[in-house]
Design an enzyme around this catalytic site. Structure first.
Site, PDB file in Angstrom:
ATOM      1  N   ASN A 208       0.853  -1.194   0.000  1.00  0.00           N
ATOM      2  CA  ASN A 208       0.000   0.000   0.000  1.00  0.00           C
ATOM      3  C   ASN A 208       0.885   1.239   0.000  1.00  0.00           C
ATOM      4  O   ASN A 208       2.108   1.142   0.025  1.00  0.00           O
ATOM      5  CB  ASN A 208      -0.951  -0.028   1.205  1.00  0.00           C
ATOM      6  CG  ASN A 208      -0.180  -0.149   2.503  1.00  0.00           C
ATOM      7  OD1 ASN A 208       0.589   0.738   2.866  1.00  0.00           O
ATOM      8  ND2 ASN A 208      -0.343  -1.279   3.204  1.00  0.00           N
ATOM      9  N   ASP A 277      -3.935  -6.435   4.633  1.00  0.00           N
ATOM     10  CA  ASP A 277      -4.926  -7.317   5.261  1.00  0.00           C
ATOM     11  C   ASP A 277      -4.965  -8.696   4.619  1.00  0.00           C
ATOM     12  O   ASP A 277      -5.438  -9.647   5.224  1.00  0.00           O
ATOM     13  CB  ASP A 277      -6.315  -6.682   5.159  1.00  0.00           C
ATOM     14  CG  ASP A 277      -6.442  -5.507   6.115  1.00  0.00           C
ATOM     15  OD1 ASP A 277      -5.847  -5.568   7.206  1.00  0.00           O
ATOM     16  OD2 ASP A 277      -7.132  -4.524   5.759  1.00  0.00           O
ATOM     17  N   LYS A 287       9.183 -16.856 -10.916  1.00  0.00           N
ATOM     18  CA  LYS A 287       8.388 -15.760 -11.485  1.00  0.00           C
ATOM     19  C   LYS A 287       7.218 -16.343 -12.286  1.00  0.00           C
ATOM     20  O   LYS A 287       7.417 -17.243 -13.114  1.00  0.00           O
ATOM     21  CB  LYS A 287       9.290 -14.925 -12.401  1.00  0.00           C
ATOM     22  CG  LYS A 287       8.600 -13.719 -12.954  1.00  0.00           C
ATOM     23  CD  LYS A 287       9.506 -12.957 -13.913  1.00  0.00           C
ATOM     24  CE  LYS A 287       8.693 -11.912 -14.642  1.00  0.00           C
ATOM     25  NZ  LYS A 287       9.347 -11.459 -15.863  1.00  0.00           N
ATOM     26  N   PHE A 322      -4.161   2.985  14.884  1.00  0.00           N
ATOM     27  CA  PHE A 322      -4.481   4.001  13.888  1.00  0.00           C
ATOM     28  C   PHE A 322      -5.619   3.481  13.022  1.00  0.00           C
ATOM     29  O   PHE A 322      -5.725   2.276  12.804  1.00  0.00           O
ATOM     30  CB  PHE A 322      -3.263   4.292  12.995  1.00  0.00           C
ATOM     31  CG  PHE A 322      -2.370   5.368  13.545  1.00  0.00           C
ATOM     32  CD1 PHE A 322      -1.590   5.128  14.657  1.00  0.00           C
ATOM     33  CD2 PHE A 322      -2.323   6.628  12.959  1.00  0.00           C
ATOM     34  CE1 PHE A 322      -0.772   6.122  15.178  1.00  0.00           C
ATOM     35  CE2 PHE A 322      -1.518   7.631  13.468  1.00  0.00           C
ATOM     36  CZ  PHE A 322      -0.735   7.379  14.575  1.00  0.00           C
ATOM     37  N   LYS A 336     -13.079  -0.100  15.628  1.00  0.00           N
ATOM     38  CA  LYS A 336     -11.737  -0.699  15.776  1.00  0.00           C
ATOM     39  C   LYS A 336     -11.241  -0.545  17.220  1.00  0.00           C
ATOM     40  O   LYS A 336     -10.586  -1.441  17.763  1.00  0.00           O
ATOM     41  CB  LYS A 336     -10.757  -0.055  14.794  1.00  0.00           C
ATOM     42  CG  LYS A 336     -11.007  -0.493  13.362  1.00  0.00           C
ATOM     43  CD  LYS A 336     -10.149   0.256  12.354  1.00  0.00           C
ATOM     44  CE  LYS A 336     -10.638  -0.058  10.942  1.00  0.00           C
ATOM     45  NZ  LYS A 336     -10.009   0.735   9.903  1.00  0.00           N
ATOM     46  N   LYS A 340     -10.497  -4.112  18.934  1.00  0.00           N
ATOM     47  CA  LYS A 340      -9.092  -4.468  19.161  1.00  0.00           C
ATOM     48  C   LYS A 340      -8.651  -4.170  20.598  1.00  0.00           C
ATOM     49  O   LYS A 340      -7.463  -4.239  20.915  1.00  0.00           O
ATOM     50  CB  LYS A 340      -8.204  -3.746  18.138  1.00  0.00           C
ATOM     51  CG  LYS A 340      -8.627  -4.051  16.686  1.00  0.00           C
ATOM     52  CD  LYS A 340      -7.637  -3.575  15.647  1.00  0.00           C
ATOM     53  CE  LYS A 340      -8.252  -3.670  14.258  1.00  0.00           C
ATOM     54  NZ  LYS A 340      -7.272  -3.904  13.198  1.00  0.00           N
TER      55      LYS A 340
HETATM   56  N1  CTP Z   1      -3.596  -3.708  11.973  1.00  0.00           N
HETATM   57  C1  CTP Z   1      -2.818  -4.773  12.399  1.00  0.00           C
HETATM   58  N2  CTP Z   1      -2.815  -5.937  11.677  1.00  0.00           N
HETATM   59  C2  CTP Z   1      -3.548  -6.061  10.551  1.00  0.00           C
HETATM   60  C3  CTP Z   1      -4.348  -4.971  10.116  1.00  0.00           C
HETATM   61  C4  CTP Z   1      -4.332  -3.802  10.850  1.00  0.00           C
HETATM   62  O1  CTP Z   1      -2.151  -4.671  13.418  1.00  0.00           O
HETATM   63  N3  CTP Z   1      -3.523  -7.188   9.863  1.00  0.00           N
HETATM   64  C5  CTP Z   1      -3.606  -2.480  12.787  1.00  0.00           C
HETATM   65  C6  CTP Z   1      -3.024  -1.263  12.089  1.00  0.00           C
HETATM   66  O2  CTP Z   1      -1.647  -1.157  12.351  1.00  0.00           O
HETATM   67  C7  CTP Z   1      -3.807  -0.108  12.688  1.00  0.00           C
HETATM   68  C8  CTP Z   1      -5.161  -0.733  13.021  1.00  0.00           C
HETATM   69  O3  CTP Z   1      -4.951  -2.146  13.046  1.00  0.00           O
HETATM   70  O4  CTP Z   1      -3.257   0.348  13.915  1.00  0.00           O
HETATM   71  C9  CTP Z   1      -6.236  -0.409  12.018  1.00  0.00           C
HETATM   72  O5  CTP Z   1      -5.766  -0.691  10.712  1.00  0.00           O
HETATM   73  P1  CTP Z   1      -6.683  -0.405   9.448  1.00  0.00           P
HETATM   74  O6  CTP Z   1      -5.943  -0.839   8.235  1.00  0.00           O
HETATM   75  O7  CTP Z   1      -7.184   1.014   9.518  1.00  0.00           O
HETATM   76  O8  CTP Z   1      -7.930  -1.319   9.716  1.00  0.00           O
HETATM   77  P2  CTP Z   1      -8.209  -2.831   9.572  1.00  0.00           P
HETATM   78  O9  CTP Z   1      -8.355  -3.408  10.941  1.00  0.00           O
HETATM   79  O10 CTP Z   1      -7.208  -3.475   8.683  1.00  0.00           O
HETATM   80  O11 CTP Z   1      -9.654  -2.821   8.899  1.00  0.00           O
HETATM   81  P3  CTP Z   1     -10.078  -2.276   7.437  1.00  0.00           P
HETATM   82  O12 CTP Z   1      -8.902  -2.516   6.525  1.00  0.00           O
HETATM   83  O13 CTP Z   1     -11.254  -3.120   7.125  1.00  0.00           O
HETATM   84  O14 CTP Z   1     -10.428  -0.828   7.590  1.00  0.00           O
END
Ligand code: CTP
Length: 397
Positions: A208, A277, A287, A322, A336, A340
């Site tokens: 990302n 995710d 490859k 975050f 969240k 969490k």
């Molecule tokens: N996070 C994490 N591990 C993951 C995904 C997210 O530890 N696999 C943590 C990120 O570092 C951040 C928080 O969870 O502090 C929220 O991340 P975000 O990407 O905003 O949300 P997600 O929980 O991944 O949900 P979504 O992508 O559906 O918004």
């Protein structure tokens, strides 16, 4: 933060004097007000005009200058200083200060100030190790002077050894540390930053746009405020913040291992990383070649939710997450926070101007347990980092 701080930068005569120009630039970039005082010998190596141009202030060179100001220079400089930094500091100036000799503008200013004084010496290795110079430094340290040791390497005189001026970034970081409250001393802060990469094959990955800037700013600020700071970083182009212990990782799985290993030691855990995710269900060893089919379907599986896992067993640690959102900011962030088991979540709408992944600024809202929401205006990521640490400290009281 150096915003509005008055820095007296003393420059002595040594080949490293040119590095003081870069140091001036760093201070100015951080919005400090810099007043450069040059010794006579320093002017043999670099001109006052260089510093005048970089600092935007007149450069001070003479103890008795009838034209420069109506005030007495060394007293007015000494009084206005929030900090005095001497870089490079020569054996001669160190000796004069230790012996109480004030025979030029720099030494009189340093003797007249009540501000903290940081010396960054640079000299030949034998001069550095000379027992008189060692005694002089000890004497100054006993009297509250801070000394940033030179680094080892090839010296301008051709000798190899300790005597090189530390990089301007290191002197800058030390200056910040001396001007920053030490309110995180004795605490361990664990931070994750940057993106993760999930490999498809040896040449491709899913990732990302995260730059890591927000997490790095928090790590730098925590370290400046005295914390032992551990930064678990995904791939970024950012320089290592001075004094921070950095662990480099690539994938979500590696980030999970590093975070879980260090979480038990941490008093504060901040997950600023943008973790992917999903990852490819299988990684091809070779490859992947184009085929004649028009489409290709990549099977993905979920990565571990590291923050949620830490939240299940966070012990006494304060846990901060975050939430980067493009819609329903507050609802998504609040969910969240709850799911969490966080103490605080930093919500930012990344579609907003000034709050994107790669910029130097951010606009955030802080959501606390119990429903309280605090809105912070647009500010630099460094300022957000310090505001966040202030709020976290408030939660520990
Ligand atoms: N996070 C994490 N591990 C993951 C995904 C997210 O530890 N696999 C943590 C990120 O570092 C951040 C928080 O969870 O502090 C929220 O991340 P975000 O990407 O905003 O949300 P997600 O929980 O991944 O949900 P979504 O992508 O559906 O918004």
């Amino acid at each position: 933060m150096l915003q509005g701080k008055e820095i007296i930068l003393g420059v002595c005569g040594g080949i490293a004097a040119y590095k003081a120009a870069e140091l001036t630039r760093l201070y100015i970039k951080a919005n400090a007000n810099v007043h450069v005082v040059m010794t006579r010998a320093a002017q043999e190596f670099i001109t006052p005009l260089t510093f005048q141009t970089l600092s935007g202030n007149p450069v001070h060179t003479d103890l008795f200058n009838l034209y420069q100001e109506s005030e007495i220079s060394h007293i007015s400089l000494a009084e206005r200083a929030d900090i005095c930094v001497v870089a490079p500091a020569t054996a001669n100036v160190i000796g004069k200060l230790a012996g109480g000799i004030a025979d030029d503008l720099l030494t009189t200013t340093l003797m007249a100030t009540r501000a903290p004084i940081l010396l960054a010496p640079a000299m030949n290795v034998n001069m550095w190790e000379n027992s008189i110079c060692t005694d002089n430094r000890q004497r100054l340290q006993n009297n509250g002077y801070r000394i940033l040791d030179p680094i080892s390497g090839m010296l301008a005189c051709g000798w190899e050894g300790k005597g090189k001026l530390p990089e301007p970034a290191a002197i800058f970081a030390k200056t910040l540390e001396l001007l920053t409250p030490n309110d995180l001393a004795g605490r361990t802060v664990l931070i994750s930053a940057g993106p993760t990469r999930e490999e498809i094959d040896p040449v491709r990955f899913i990732s990302n746009y995260s730059s890591g800037k927000m997490g790095y700013a928090i790590a730098a600020a925590a370290c400046q405020r005295g914390a032992r700071t551990i930064l678990v970083s995904g791939p970024t182009c950012l320089p290592q913040p001075h004094g921070v212990e950095r662990i480099d990782v690539t994938s979500a799985q590696q980030m999970r291992t590093a975070m879980l290993n260090h979480a038990p030691q941490a008093d504060i855990i901040i997950k600023a990383a943008a973790v992917a995710d999903y990852r490819p269900a299988t990684r091809a060893d070779q490859k992947i070649k184009k085929s004649d089919d028009l489409d290709m379907i990549l099977a993905l599986e979920k990565t571990p939710d590291i923050l949620a896992e830490i939240g299940e067993d966070k012990g006494r640690a304060i846990l901060v997450g975050f939430a980067a959102e493009t819609e329903n900011l507050l609802d998504n962030a609040a969910a969240k926070l709850e799911q969490k088991n966080l103490d605080l979540i930093v919500a930012n709408d990344i579609s907003q101007e000034g709050a994107g992944f790669d910029g130097d600024t951010n606009i955030v809202r802080l959501l606390y347990r119990g429903g309280r929401i605090e809105e912070l205006p647009l500010m630099t990521k460094e300022a957000v980092a310090n505001q966040l640490l202030d709020r976290i400290l408030g939660l520990t009281l």
